[in-house]
Design a protein around this motif. Structure first.
Motif, short mmCIF file in Angstrom:
data_model
loop_
_atom_site.label_atom_id
_atom_site.label_comp_id
_atom_site.label_asym_id
_atom_site.label_seq_id
_atom_site.Cartn_x
_atom_site.Cartn_y
_atom_site.Cartn_z
N ILE A 1 0.83 -1.21 0.00
CA ILE A 1 0.00 0.00 0.00
C ILE A 1 0.87 1.26 0.00
N ARG A 2 1.94 1.21 0.77
CA ARG A 2 2.83 2.37 0.84
C ARG A 2 3.59 2.60 -0.46
N SER A 3 3.85 1.51 -1.20
CA SER A 3 4.63 1.63 -2.43
C SER A 3 3.77 1.85 -3.67
N ASP A 4 2.44 1.69 -3.54
CA ASP A 4 1.54 1.80 -4.70
C ASP A 4 0.41 2.76 -4.32
N SER A 5 0.43 3.94 -4.90
CA SER A 5 -0.59 4.95 -4.58
C SER A 5 -1.98 4.49 -4.99
N GLY A 6 -2.05 3.66 -6.05
CA GLY A 6 -3.34 3.14 -6.49
C GLY A 6 -3.98 2.26 -5.43
N LEU A 7 -3.18 1.41 -4.79
CA LEU A 7 -3.70 0.55 -3.72
C LEU A 7 -4.11 1.38 -2.51
N ALA A 8 -3.37 2.45 -2.24
CA ALA A 8 -3.75 3.33 -1.12
C ALA A 8 -5.12 3.95 -1.36
N VAL A 9 -5.36 4.38 -2.60
CA VAL A 9 -6.68 4.93 -2.96
C VAL A 9 -7.74 3.84 -2.83
N LEU A 10 -7.41 2.63 -3.25
CA LEU A 10 -8.36 1.51 -3.17
C LEU A 10 -8.80 1.26 -1.73
N MET A 11 -7.86 1.27 -0.80
CA MET A 11 -8.20 1.02 0.60
C MET A 11 -9.11 2.12 1.15
N ASP A 12 -8.80 3.38 0.80
CA ASP A 12 -9.65 4.49 1.26
C ASP A 12 -11.06 4.37 0.69
N GLU A 13 -11.15 4.06 -0.60
CA GLU A 13 -12.46 3.92 -1.24
C GLU A 13 -13.23 2.72 -0.68
N ALA A 14 -12.51 1.65 -0.37
CA ALA A 14 -13.16 0.46 0.19
C ALA A 14 -13.81 0.77 1.53
N GLN A 15 -13.11 1.52 2.37
CA GLN A 15 -13.68 1.89 3.68
C GLN A 15 -14.90 2.79 3.51
N ARG A 16 -14.86 3.65 2.52
CA ARG A 16 -16.01 4.53 2.26
C ARG A 16 -17.19 3.74 1.73
N ILE A 17 -16.94 2.90 0.74
CA ILE A 17 -18.03 2.16 0.08
C ILE A 17 -18.65 1.12 1.01
N LEU A 18 -17.79 0.36 1.72
CA LEU A 18 -18.29 -0.68 2.61
C LEU A 18 -18.70 -0.14 3.97
N ASN A 19 -18.37 1.12 4.21
CA ASN A 19 -18.75 1.81 5.45
C ASN A 19 -18.25 1.07 6.69
N LYS A 20 -16.96 0.73 6.68
CA LYS A 20 -16.38 0.07 7.84
C LYS A 20 -14.86 0.19 7.78
N MET A 21 -14.22 -0.02 8.93
CA MET A 21 -12.77 -0.08 8.97
C MET A 21 -12.33 -1.44 8.42
N LEU A 22 -11.33 -1.43 7.57
CA LEU A 22 -10.87 -2.68 6.97
C LEU A 22 -9.98 -3.45 7.94
N SER A 23 -10.21 -4.74 8.01
CA SER A 23 -9.34 -5.61 8.80
C SER A 23 -8.10 -5.97 7.99
N ASN A 24 -7.12 -6.60 8.62
CA ASN A 24 -5.94 -7.07 7.88
C ASN A 24 -6.34 -8.03 6.77
N THR A 25 -7.33 -8.89 7.07
CA THR A 25 -7.81 -9.84 6.07
C THR A 25 -8.48 -9.13 4.90
N ASP A 26 -9.28 -8.10 5.19
CA ASP A 26 -9.94 -7.33 4.14
C ASP A 26 -8.90 -6.71 3.19
N MET A 27 -7.89 -6.09 3.77
CA MET A 27 -6.86 -5.46 2.95
C MET A 27 -6.09 -6.50 2.14
N GLY A 28 -5.83 -7.65 2.77
CA GLY A 28 -5.15 -8.73 2.04
C GLY A 28 -5.97 -9.23 0.87
N THR A 29 -7.29 -9.29 1.06
CA THR A 29 -8.19 -9.72 -0.01
C THR A 29 -8.12 -8.76 -1.20
#
Length: 329
Positions: A130-158
Motif C-alpha cells: 500500500i505504501r509503495s503503490d498509490s493506487g492501492l492506497a486509494v483503493l483502501m480508502d475507497e473500500a472503507q467509504r463504500i463498505l462503510n467500515k474499517m478494513l481488517s488485515n484480512t480485508d486489505m489482504g483480499t
C-alpha cells in the motif's frame, strides 16, 4: 520448618507443540501466533471465531484465516462444526496444499478440503504494498467509504490479492464493491467471490464491468417478473437455472408476462405443479413457431386440433375401406 517453591509466572503452564516453531514460526504473523496460543491456552473450553476475536481485539475474519493457517500446517484439525488439536501421531502438513487431509473420528474418515487459492499475504507485506503503490492506497480508502467500515488485515489482504494475484485493476475493484453494496451484498467475502468470478471471465476493464453489471441487472429483473407471474414470494436467492430460464424467456425470446403465465397454467394443468423445465419446453416450442401472443397460441392450438382430427378421419376411412374389402374379391 516447611518450604514451598514459588514458581511465579510458571505456576500454570500449557504445552506448545514443537511443530509451531519447526513448521510455522517462520511464516506465521502476529495474528496467527496470538490465535494459536489463545486456543492452546483455552483448549478445554468451547471457542468460536467471535469469542476469540473479542478476547484478542481482532476482526473475526482475521481469526478465521489464522485458524485456517494452522489447519493447513497440521496443528489444528477442522471437523466442520468443531475444531480439534491434531494428534501427535497424525501426519503434519509441512506447507499449504490443495490435497485433502484425512483425519479419523469414530472410525470414519472425513476429508477436509484445503483451498488451492494462495494464502492471503501477511499484514506487513500488505502495508508495504500500500505504501509503495498509490493506487492501492486509494483503493483502501475507497473500500472503507463504500463498505462503510474499517478494513481488517484480512480485508486489505483480499483487495491486494484481487489486484496483484487475480489481475483486477483498482477502478474495476471499486466498481465491483459499489455493485455489491447496491445489491445488498456488501460483504468482503461476497466481494472476493464475485471478483474471482470476474477475473475468470476476463472482466478487467470498466466497459466490461459495466456490461456485466447491466446483464446481471437485466437477469435479476427478468426473474422478478417471472416469479411475480408464477405467484412466488421472493425469499432467498434464485437458483442458477431459474435465472437462466427467466433471462432467456424475458430478455432473449421477448415473451410477454401474459404468455409466460399461459405456459405456467398449461404446465400446472398437466403436471399439477410448477415445473420450470416443462414450462421452458412449452415456451421453446412457441419461440420456434414464432408465437408472440395468446391469440396466436389459440390459433396454433386450433390448427393442431384440426390436423389431429384429419388424421383420425383418414385412419377411420382406411379402416372402413379395409373392412369392406373381402380377401376373396
Amino acid at each position: 520448618m516447611s518450604y514451598k517453591i514459588d514458581f511465579g509466572g510458571w505456576e500454570s503452564v500449557f504445552a506448545v507443540p514443537t511443530a509451531l516453531v519447526d513448521k510455522g514460526l517462520k511464516l506465521a504473523g502476529e495474528t496467527q501466533l496470538k490465535v494459536l496460543l489463545y486456543i492452546l491456552r483455552n483448549s478445554q473450553g468451547t471457542l468460536s471465531d467471535e469469542s476469540i476475536a473479542e478476547a484478542l481485539s481482532l476482526h473475526k475474519e482475521d481469526v478465521s484465516d489464522a485458524v485456517e493457517f494452522w489447519a493447513q500446517r497440521g496443528l489444528l484439525v477442522n471437523m466442520g462444526d468443531k475444531l480439534t488439536l491434531a494428534k501427535a501421531e497424525e501426519k503434519e502438513a509441512s506447507a499449504p496444499s490443495s490435497k485433502p487431509v484425512e483425519t479419523a473420528q469414530n472410525s470414519q474418515t472425513q476429508r477436509v478440503r484445503l483451498t488451492s487459492r494462495p494464502m492471503k499475504p501477511e499484514p506487513a507485506y500488505v502495508i508495504k504494498r500500500i505504501r509503495s503503490d498509490s493506487g492501492l492506497a486509494v483503493l483502501m480508502d475507497e473500500a472503507q467509504r463504500i463498505l462503510n467500515k474499517m478494513l481488517s488485515n484480512t480485508d486489505m489482504g483480499t483487495l491486494v490479492m484481487l489486484h496483484d494475484t487475480d489481475g483486477l485493476p483498482v477502478d474495476v475493484i471499486i466498481m465491483l464493491m459499489e455493485h455489491c453494496v447496491n445489491i445488498g451484498k456488501g460483504t468482503m467475502r461476497y466481494v472476493e467471490s464475485t471478483g474471482l468470478a470476474w477475473a475468470r471471465e476476463g472482466i478487467n476493464t470498466l466497459p466490461l464491468a459495466e456490461e456485466k453489471i447491466k446483464r446481471q441487472a437485466e437477469s435479476s429483473d427478468a426473474w422478478k417478473k417471472v416469479s411475480a407471474v408464477f405467484g412466488l414470494k421472493l425469499s432467498g436467492t434464485p437458483t442458477k437455472k431459474q435465472l437462466e430460464y427467466s433471462d432467456m424467456w424475458v430478455n432473449e425470446w421477448k415473451f410477454s408476462e401474459e404468455l409466460i403465465r399461459l405456459a405456467y397454467e398449461k404446465c400446472v394443468d398437466t403436471k399439477t405443479e410448477l415445473n420450470m423445465s416443462y414450462i421452458n419446453g412449452i415456451l421453446k416450442k412457441w419461440h420456434a413457431e414464432g408465437i408472440k401472443s395468446a391469440k396466436e397460441v389459440s390459433e396454433a392450438g386450433e390448427k393442431s386440433k384440426q390436423k389431429r382430427q384429419q388424421k383420425l378421419q383418414e385412419a377411420s376411412y382406411d379402416l372402413d375401406s379395409y373392412e369392406s374389402t373381402s380377401m376373396f374379391d
